[in-house]
Design an enzyme around this catalytic site. Sequence first.
Site, PDB file in Angstrom:
ATOM      1  CE  LYS A 125      -3.906  -2.234   2.287  1.00 11.06           C
ATOM      2  NZ  LYS A 125      -3.273  -3.541   2.616  1.00 11.06           N
ATOM      3  CE  LYS A 160      -7.071   0.762   1.921  1.00  7.49           C
ATOM      4  NZ  LYS A 160      -7.561   0.229   0.639  1.00  7.49           N
ATOM      5  CD  GLU A 280      -3.686  -4.534  -1.088  1.00  6.59           C
ATOM      6  OE1 GLU A 280      -2.792  -4.907  -0.333  1.00  6.59           O
ATOM      7  OE2 GLU A 280      -4.714  -5.194  -1.334  1.00  6.59           O
TER       8      GLU A 280
HETATM    9  N1  LIG Z   1     -11.200   2.734  -0.827  1.00 10.06           N
HETATM   10  C1  LIG Z   1     -12.011   1.657  -0.781  1.00 10.06           C
HETATM   11  N2  LIG Z   1     -13.300   1.731  -1.186  1.00 10.06           N
HETATM   12  C2  LIG Z   1     -14.115   0.667  -1.143  1.00 10.06           C
HETATM   13  N3  LIG Z   1     -13.737  -0.546  -0.686  1.00 10.06           N
HETATM   14  C3  LIG Z   1     -12.452  -0.698  -0.260  1.00 10.06           C
HETATM   15  C4  LIG Z   1     -11.533   0.383  -0.282  1.00 10.06           C
HETATM   16  N4  LIG Z   1     -10.365  -0.054   0.207  1.00 10.06           N
HETATM   17  C5  LIG Z   1     -10.540  -1.360   0.511  1.00 10.06           C
HETATM   18  N5  LIG Z   1     -11.797  -1.759   0.228  1.00 10.06           N
HETATM   19  C6  LIG Z   1     -12.372  -3.101   0.412  1.00 10.06           C
HETATM   20  O1  LIG Z   1     -11.620  -3.797   1.385  1.00 10.06           O
HETATM   21  C7  LIG Z   1     -10.922  -4.903   0.800  1.00 10.06           C
HETATM   22  C8  LIG Z   1      -9.537  -5.031   1.413  1.00 10.06           C
HETATM   23  O2  LIG Z   1      -8.814  -3.827   1.245  1.00 10.06           O
HETATM   24  P1  LIG Z   1      -7.334  -3.796   0.645  1.00 10.06           P
HETATM   25  O3  LIG Z   1      -6.924  -2.368   0.524  1.00 10.06           O
HETATM   26  O4  LIG Z   1      -7.272  -4.600  -0.590  1.00 10.06           O
HETATM   27  O5  LIG Z   1      -6.475  -4.442   1.812  1.00 10.06           O
HETATM   28  P2  LIG Z   1      -5.928  -5.939   2.060  1.00 10.06           P
HETATM   29  O6  LIG Z   1      -4.466  -5.827   1.923  1.00 10.06           O
HETATM   30  O7  LIG Z   1      -6.347  -6.272   3.437  1.00 10.06           O
HETATM   31  O8  LIG Z   1      -6.528  -6.820   0.995  1.00 10.06           O
HETATM   32  C9  LIG Z   1     -10.916  -4.615  -0.685  1.00 10.06           C
HETATM   33  O9  LIG Z   1     -10.841  -5.811  -1.447  1.00 10.06           O
HETATM   34  C10 LIG Z   1     -12.239  -3.905  -0.880  1.00 10.06           C
HETATM   35  O10 LIG Z   1     -13.318  -4.842  -0.932  1.00 10.06           O
HETATM   36 MG   LIG Z   2      -6.435  -6.465  -1.107  1.00 15.55          MG
END
Ligand SMILES: Nc1ncnc2c1ncn2[C@@H]1O[C@H](COP(=O)(O)OP(=O)(O)O)[C@@H](O)[C@H]1O
Ligand SMILES: [Mg+2]
Length: 314
Positions: A125, A160, A280
Amino acid sequence: MPLNVAVQMDPIERINVRGDSTFALLLEAQARGHALSYYTPDRMAMLQGELFATVQALTVRDVVGNHFSLGEGRRVALSSFDVILMRQDPPFDLSYISSTHLLERVHPKTMVVNDPASVRNAPEKMFVNEFPELMPPTLLTRDLNEIKAFRAEHGDIVMKPLYGHGGGAVFRLTRDDLNFGSLYDMFATTFREPWVVQKFLPAVKDGDKRIILVDGEYAGAVNRIPAADDLRSNMVRGGVPKETELLPREREICRALGPALRARGLLFVGIDVIGGWLTEINVTSPTGIRAIKNLGGPDIAALIWDKIEKQRTG
Ligand SMILES: Nc1ncnc2c1ncn2[C@@H]1O[C@H](COP(=O)(O)OP(=O)(O)O)[C@@H](O)[C@H]1O
Ligand SMILES: [Mg+2]
């Protein structure tokens, strides 16, 4: 030419045979006649600057409940391998970072996939911030006032952890959610790092697309639709994989990232795109290649071995 291949991974008895990308890579390597050795990160030792590990010969089978056999442990210099697949799963913590430092001692004489120094330098990230025009409005901070200002500007947000994975601790906050203060406090005590505050992307309901790039080139993709009662699309959180095509904007993202990935020796990469926005760049141990093949897509394990063989044999 058969290669002498080692895989550094989490305990092989625990993997999900049907879904594991590392396992797909191992099956393909074996089918091509490469010799496989296996070890977990805690079997490494650096003695006077030379890296060793106690490894076991590995045979794999695509059979649930009987998917591997291991030989006797033997201690070898890791520099004796042609290729090492570094495939342990996150968390990306000091243990992970230490592994990259250890493997850096043998790379590139032994080809480590992905390049361990680049893995260390491209947290999933964090790396995205090198491509600000491709990512949604995103703030990395632990400063309360910064987050308040961002929230005032963008309305619904997602918070997150910077080094989170598998959807852990991903929260959506609507514009006037009164839980913000408590959630802020919880993040501030739980995480020592800055965290990610991002504009909420409503397009997530149509999926978070995992796109695989091999040596900087588009190789295949799978869409992941979140469960009706969850924000998170991660398959470990009930996200459902669906066949997909690349949209022009997504092709553009791949073209923009390709040279940077190739230059860094990031041969096997999985990017995540929601509504045309890059969230990501997964370089540690990307997944998705079995789901892509199961849905009738390309055989990415074969593409990866084509690349490795080409780079190894000149
Ligand atoms: N900015 C965002 N808007 C909407 N949904 C999000 C966003 N960021 C994350 N998500 C949701 O959360 C999930 C996990 O977030 P992500 O950034 O991919 O972190 P990880 O590394 O835990 O997979 C994503 O697959 C999506 O479904
Ligand atoms: Mg992810």
